[in-house]
Design a protein around this motif. Sequence first.
Motif, mmCIF file in Angstrom:
data_model
loop_
_atom_site.group_PDB
_atom_site.id
_atom_site.type_symbol
_atom_site.label_atom_id
_atom_site.label_comp_id
_atom_site.label_asym_id
_atom_site.label_seq_id
_atom_site.Cartn_x
_atom_site.Cartn_y
_atom_site.Cartn_z
ATOM 1 N N SER A 1 28.797 -22.314 31.321
ATOM 2 C CA SER A 1 28.197 -21.061 30.967
ATOM 3 C C SER A 1 29.060 -20.418 29.628
ATOM 4 N N PHE A 2 30.227 -20.369 29.918
ATOM 5 C CA PHE A 2 31.481 -19.873 28.841
ATOM 6 C C PHE A 2 31.193 -20.904 27.477
ATOM 7 N N ALA A 3 31.054 -22.286 27.974
ATOM 8 C CA ALA A 3 30.963 -23.223 26.665
ATOM 9 C C ALA A 3 29.801 -22.903 25.735
ATOM 10 N N LEU A 4 28.529 -22.596 26.497
ATOM 11 C CA LEU A 4 27.478 -22.358 25.905
ATOM 12 C C LEU A 4 27.425 -20.961 25.408
ATOM 13 N N ALA A 5 28.027 -20.073 25.986
ATOM 14 C CA ALA A 5 28.260 -18.620 25.275
ATOM 15 C C ALA A 5 29.030 -18.653 24.322
ATOM 16 N N GLY A 6 30.078 -19.160 24.357
ATOM 17 C CA GLY A 6 31.073 -19.405 22.945
ATOM 18 C C GLY A 6 30.274 -19.849 21.849
ATOM 19 N N ALA A 7 29.423 -20.856 21.883
ATOM 20 C CA ALA A 7 28.747 -21.612 20.897
ATOM 21 C C ALA A 7 27.810 -20.491 20.280
ATOM 22 N N VAL A 8 27.138 -19.717 21.383
ATOM 23 C CA VAL A 8 26.206 -18.891 20.620
ATOM 24 C C VAL A 8 26.755 -17.654 20.116
ATOM 25 N N ARG A 9 27.768 -17.320 20.663
ATOM 26 C CA ARG A 9 28.493 -16.032 20.056
ATOM 27 C C ARG A 9 28.991 -16.609 18.667
ATOM 28 N N LEU A 10 29.495 -17.679 18.618
ATOM 29 C CA LEU A 10 29.911 -18.197 16.972
ATOM 30 C C LEU A 10 28.884 -18.249 16.069
ATOM 31 N N ALA A 11 27.659 -18.923 16.799
ATOM 32 C CA ALA A 11 26.578 -18.868 15.695
ATOM 33 C C ALA A 11 25.994 -17.179 15.376
ATOM 34 N N ASP A 12 26.006 -16.568 16.444
ATOM 35 C CA ASP A 12 25.659 -14.920 15.867
ATOM 36 C C ASP A 12 26.588 -14.507 14.996
ATOM 37 N N LEU A 13 27.929 -14.809 15.091
ATOM 38 C CA LEU A 13 28.768 -14.090 14.071
ATOM 39 C C LEU A 13 28.807 -14.786 12.800
ATOM 40 N N MET A 14 28.512 -16.098 12.698
ATOM 41 C CA MET A 14 28.251 -16.810 11.407
ATOM 42 C C MET A 14 26.983 -16.075 10.728
ATOM 43 N N ASP A 15 25.847 -15.694 11.430
ATOM 44 C CA ASP A 15 24.858 -15.262 10.943
ATOM 45 C C ASP A 15 25.235 -13.714 10.634
ATOM 46 N N ARG A 16 25.525 -13.037 11.446
ATOM 47 C CA ARG A 16 25.749 -11.443 11.162
ATOM 48 C C ARG A 16 26.796 -11.365 10.042
ATOM 49 N N ASN A 17 27.932 -11.873 9.971
ATOM 50 C CA ASN A 17 28.783 -11.935 8.775
ATOM 51 C C ASN A 17 28.655 -12.758 7.789
ATOM 52 N N ALA A 18 27.339 -13.295 7.560
ATOM 53 C CA ALA A 18 27.067 -14.216 6.225
ATOM 54 C C ALA A 18 28.199 -15.142 5.929
ATOM 55 N N GLY A 19 28.795 -15.843 7.161
ATOM 56 C CA GLY A 19 29.563 -16.843 7.070
ATOM 57 C C GLY A 19 31.002 -16.296 6.322
ATOM 58 N N ASP A 20 31.384 -15.251 6.528
ATOM 59 C CA ASP A 20 32.584 -14.658 6.228
ATOM 60 C C ASP A 20 33.613 -15.081 7.277
ATOM 61 N N LEU A 21 34.387 -16.136 6.950
ATOM 62 C CA LEU A 21 34.848 -16.699 8.210
ATOM 63 C C LEU A 21 36.159 -15.940 8.648
ATOM 64 N N GLU A 22 36.880 -15.288 7.997
ATOM 65 C CA GLU A 22 37.814 -14.049 8.517
ATOM 66 C C GLU A 22 37.272 -13.036 9.569
ATOM 67 N N ALA A 23 35.862 -12.676 9.087
ATOM 68 C CA ALA A 23 35.493 -11.722 10.167
ATOM 69 C C ALA A 23 34.946 -12.549 11.569
ATOM 70 N N VAL A 24 34.385 -13.679 11.104
ATOM 71 C CA VAL A 24 33.852 -14.454 12.362
ATOM 72 C C VAL A 24 35.285 -15.069 13.212
ATOM 73 N N GLY A 25 36.315 -15.148 12.777
ATOM 74 C CA GLY A 25 37.534 -15.372 13.637
ATOM 75 C C GLY A 25 38.177 -14.066 14.321
ATOM 76 N N ALA A 26 37.741 -13.097 13.836
ATOM 77 C CA ALA A 26 38.041 -11.507 14.300
ATOM 78 C C ALA A 26 37.237 -11.398 15.231
ATOM 79 N N GLY A 27 35.827 -11.895 15.224
ATOM 80 C CA GLY A 27 34.977 -11.546 16.051
ATOM 81 C C GLY A 27 35.013 -12.554 17.320
ATOM 82 N N LEU A 28 35.521 -13.717 17.061
ATOM 83 C CA LEU A 28 35.805 -14.604 18.021
ATOM 84 C C LEU A 28 36.932 -13.968 19.177
ATOM 85 N N ARG A 29 38.022 -13.547 18.442
ATOM 86 C CA ARG A 29 39.347 -13.221 19.019
ATOM 87 C C ARG A 29 38.913 -11.787 20.023
#
Length: 457
Positions: free
Chosen positions: A317-345
């Motif tokens: 469940s957390f494997a899939l949830a992590g992939a979904v959260r990553l995709a959401d962060l990429m979409d929400r931050n328009a590929g801003d990888l610094e913001a995506v990394g902070a969001g994953l943390r």
Amino acid sequence: MVSRIAVAGGGIAGLSAALLLARQGYEVDLVERDGPPPDDLGDIQTWQRPGAPQVRHPHMFLGLFRNLLCTRLSDVHADLLAHGVEEVDMTAPPGVAAPPDAIDLAGFGSRRATVEWVLHRAVRKQAGIRVHQGVSVRDVVVEGGRVTGLRVDGAVIDADAVVDATGRRSALAGAFTGAEEESPCGNVYHSRLYRLLADVPQPPMFLVPVVFAGGAGFGGGLYAHDNRTFAVVFARLPEDDVLARLREVGAFEAAAGAVPQFEPWLRAGNSEPIATVTPMAGLTNTWRELSPAAPVGYLPIGDVLCTTDPVLGRGASFALAGAVRLADLMDRNAGDLEAVGAGLRAYARDEVRPWYDDAVRDNAQRTELWRATVEGRRAPEADLPLAVLAALAGMQDLRLWELAQLRANLLAAPDSLDTPEVSKRLDAVLSSGWEPPVLSPGPTYTELTDALAAQTG
């Protein structure tokens, strides 16, 4: 601008991330060291996955996993159902009609290999994904504090970001993670896979899986899987040399035969084994904190950051949830990888870490109970865990059932039952004279060890 993403690891986390990112328009290179699955699901038992030994053990896919499939990878969900996976409705206790306003709550049991086989089918059909099978990742290429590629066997794959989905033993994570914690699960598993024979009706279950025996020196269960397959598993203390004999086929079968709930499944003429007894040792709960100093574009998900005792069924469940959260962060931050990394943390710290702490507490309590039994000591007095008590009392109060199932299926936080509402409802059920039923009429520790001793003779 982010255009190319390398995904390291072809398990549930990596396959799901590759699909979701490709569907957002990114060019994805998926790298997996194990070989590809067979074309025919009927040959899935021949698929060798040395990089993912957990594939050979029982799996249950909780409500979080199923709900994310339905909402984010609906084609994968439909393909699983088309290939023999059967869902179990958990909106109400067995034999009780769900109220009209019940939430949509279901899970399913399946061989892990079947789930990954269906994910591979979707990956092969998906434009924008290049799969590199049988290739090992070596390290992340970094220039000026940013990811520029992924070094694999004899080559570098150019990439603007690397998704690390290589699991607990990631070769990439060491340089980019800060604090690391580890706590032993306190158990060793032995499991075996079977298949019901043709025309044999599936025996009754209590939800998924059929579970027996906890807190009496060992644990175990029977998990119904896809296409009439099922798995039997026993768990023991690592230092328990008597139950260590469960690794032997004869001893394992003797132990399984000592469990009355298993008899309809294992009765001669009802089923046959389709794999040998498989052990799994060295189990630990692990936690890694992604360092803020990690290069921009290094994006770990799944077991790289957190693992918990497999018996709790949370990893997929957390494997899939992590992939979904990553995709959401990429979409929400328009590929801003610094913001995506902070969001994953933040996601890992706020939403995943509490489950690590919960598993550590659960394992410590269980280990103490098991050791007391095995050593012949009086076990410490212990009340039923709140989550278990609420689920059992939920057979009298459907709101308690719903709240307990939301937590059990990772759709509510670990502390979600610690509320005045739950306390009030539990008090009302208990004051009515109701008492929790015996969860497990299966064998005691002595009866199980006697069954092994008799097998020797």
